[in-house]
Design a protein around this motif. Structure first.
Motif, PDB file in Angstrom:
ATOM      1  N   ASP A 133       0.743  -1.288   0.047  1.00  0.00           N
ATOM      2  CA  ASP A 133       0.143   0.140   0.036  1.00  0.00           C
ATOM      3  C   ASP A 133       0.933   1.246  -0.025  1.00  0.00           C
ATOM      4  O   ASP A 133       2.161   1.108   0.298  1.00  0.00           O
ATOM      5  N   GLY A 134       0.228   2.320  -0.320  1.00  0.00           N
ATOM      6  CA  GLY A 134       1.153   3.560  -0.237  1.00  0.00           C
ATOM      7  C   GLY A 134       2.232   3.601  -1.152  1.00  0.00           C
ATOM      8  O   GLY A 134       1.812   3.342  -2.324  1.00  0.00           O
ATOM      9  N   GLY A 135       3.137   4.070  -0.579  1.00  0.00           N
ATOM     10  CA  GLY A 135       4.508   4.329  -1.266  1.00  0.00           C
ATOM     11  C   GLY A 135       5.162   2.996  -1.624  1.00  0.00           C
ATOM     12  O   GLY A 135       6.427   3.012  -2.027  1.00  0.00           O
ATOM     13  N   HIS A 136       4.623   1.806  -1.198  1.00  0.00           N
ATOM     14  CA  HIS A 136       5.178   0.497  -1.503  1.00  0.00           C
ATOM     15  C   HIS A 136       4.516  -0.579  -2.352  1.00  0.00           C
ATOM     16  O   HIS A 136       4.587  -1.814  -2.052  1.00  0.00           O
ATOM     17  N   ARG A 137       3.670   0.047  -3.413  1.00  0.00           N
ATOM     18  CA  ARG A 137       3.122  -0.736  -4.304  1.00  0.00           C
ATOM     19  C   ARG A 137       3.898  -1.832  -4.892  1.00  0.00           C
ATOM     20  O   ARG A 137       3.495  -2.986  -5.373  1.00  0.00           O
ATOM     21  N   ASP A 138       5.282  -1.196  -5.176  1.00  0.00           N
ATOM     22  CA  ASP A 138       6.082  -2.484  -5.908  1.00  0.00           C
ATOM     23  C   ASP A 138       6.834  -3.162  -5.001  1.00  0.00           C
ATOM     24  O   ASP A 138       8.046  -3.757  -5.462  1.00  0.00           O
ATOM     25  N   ALA A 139       6.684  -3.044  -3.508  1.00  0.00           N
ATOM     26  CA  ALA A 139       7.351  -3.797  -2.520  1.00  0.00           C
ATOM     27  C   ALA A 139       7.475  -5.298  -2.799  1.00  0.00           C
ATOM     28  O   ALA A 139       6.547  -5.874  -3.130  1.00  0.00           O
ATOM     29  N   PRO A 140       8.645  -6.039  -2.745  1.00  0.00           N
ATOM     30  CA  PRO A 140       8.481  -7.686  -2.892  1.00  0.00           C
ATOM     31  C   PRO A 140       8.058  -8.267  -1.684  1.00  0.00           C
ATOM     32  O   PRO A 140       8.098  -7.592  -0.783  1.00  0.00           O
ATOM     33  N   ARG A 141       7.712  -9.663  -1.812  1.00  0.00           N
ATOM     34  CA  ARG A 141       7.185 -10.121  -0.549  1.00  0.00           C
ATOM     35  C   ARG A 141       8.488 -10.873   0.124  1.00  0.00           C
ATOM     36  O   ARG A 141       9.126 -11.502  -0.329  1.00  0.00           O
ATOM     37  N   PRO A 142       8.682 -10.200   1.546  1.00  0.00           N
ATOM     38  CA  PRO A 142       9.928 -10.645   2.123  1.00  0.00           C
ATOM     39  C   PRO A 142       9.864 -12.230   2.564  1.00  0.00           C
ATOM     40  O   PRO A 142       8.640 -12.622   2.607  1.00  0.00           O
ATOM     41  N   ALA A 143      11.006 -12.745   2.499  1.00  0.00           N
ATOM     42  CA  ALA A 143      10.935 -14.117   3.109  1.00  0.00           C
ATOM     43  C   ALA A 143      11.147 -14.084   4.620  1.00  0.00           C
ATOM     44  O   ALA A 143      11.093 -15.196   5.238  1.00  0.00           O
ATOM     45  N   LEU A 144      11.441 -13.020   4.935  1.00  0.00           N
ATOM     46  CA  LEU A 144      11.618 -13.115   6.694  1.00  0.00           C
ATOM     47  C   LEU A 144      11.391 -11.514   6.993  1.00  0.00           C
ATOM     48  O   LEU A 144      11.826 -10.465   6.301  1.00  0.00           O
ATOM     49  N   VAL A 145      10.889 -11.266   8.204  1.00  0.00           N
ATOM     50  CA  VAL A 145      10.648 -10.081   8.873  1.00  0.00           C
ATOM     51  C   VAL A 145      11.519  -9.797  10.084  1.00  0.00           C
ATOM     52  O   VAL A 145      11.241 -10.810  10.805  1.00  0.00           O
ATOM     53  N   LEU A 146      12.291  -9.071  10.212  1.00  0.00           N
ATOM     54  CA  LEU A 146      13.251  -8.828  11.557  1.00  0.00           C
ATOM     55  C   LEU A 146      12.378  -7.634  12.060  1.00  0.00           C
ATOM     56  O   LEU A 146      12.373  -6.338  11.630  1.00  0.00           O
ATOM     57  N   LEU A 147      11.683  -7.889  13.109  1.00  0.00           N
ATOM     58  CA  LEU A 147      10.851  -6.920  13.877  1.00  0.00           C
ATOM     59  C   LEU A 147      11.172  -6.357  15.259  1.00  0.00           C
ATOM     60  O   LEU A 147      11.290  -7.044  16.071  1.00  0.00           O
TER      61      LEU A 147
END
Length: 155
Positions: A62-76
């Motif tokens: 969404d927003g400014g991340h329309r072309d964001a890849p789907r991550p294989a990992l999230v560090l949160l």
């Protein structure tokens, strides 16, 4: 994706480069993680967002991340403005499109209530950030190696 299953005892080899989303409001910690990726020659693509709202926009494209890849990992990280890590973790694990993404809570908190709450919310791992640079680097490298090279990911 791995072409043949790895057998116990086989050496771990990276077959593909994956995207890793770092959700971290602390510029110093984010810079250290970026440096560790370089020093350890971690070939994965690191993407950083500064808070939970931006993390959800990235993950939902969404927003400014329309072309964001789907991550294989999230560090949160947990302690962030606008939307904290607990809220992000809950939102990710309730979302049918996102819940399979491994989420590693990587935070300064050692509080038992944070650990329990994160695992109750289906965190894939909870790791307290080491205070020294060498420990920090070894920990980031170990997380990446396990979740991006050793563990099998869904297609």
């Amino acid at each position: 994706m791995r072409s043949t299953p790895r057998k116990p005892g086989d050496p771990v080899t990276r077959v593909d480069v994956v995207d890793v989303l770092l959700v971290e409001d602390d510029d110093g910690d984010a810079l250290m993680i970026e440096e560790i990726f370089e020093e350890h020659r971690i070939p994965n693509r690191l993407h950083r967002v500064h808070n939970g709202v931006e993390a959800m926009e990235f993950l939902r494209r969404d927003g400014g991340h329309r072309d964001a890849p789907r991550p294989a990992l999230v560090l949160l990280d947990l302690n962030m403005p606008r939307m904290n890590g607990h809220e992000v973790l809950d939102a990710v694990k309730r979302d049918g499109d996102l819940k399979r993404i491994p989420v590693v809570v990587f935070t300064t908190s050692n509080a038992d209530e944070d650990v329990t709450r994160c695992y109750h919310s289906m965190a894939n791992a909870y790791v307290a950030k080491p205070a020294d640079y060498d420990g920090f680097g070894a920990t980031v490298h170990t997380i990446d190696r396990f979740f991006c090279s050793v563990a099998q990911r869904p297609a």
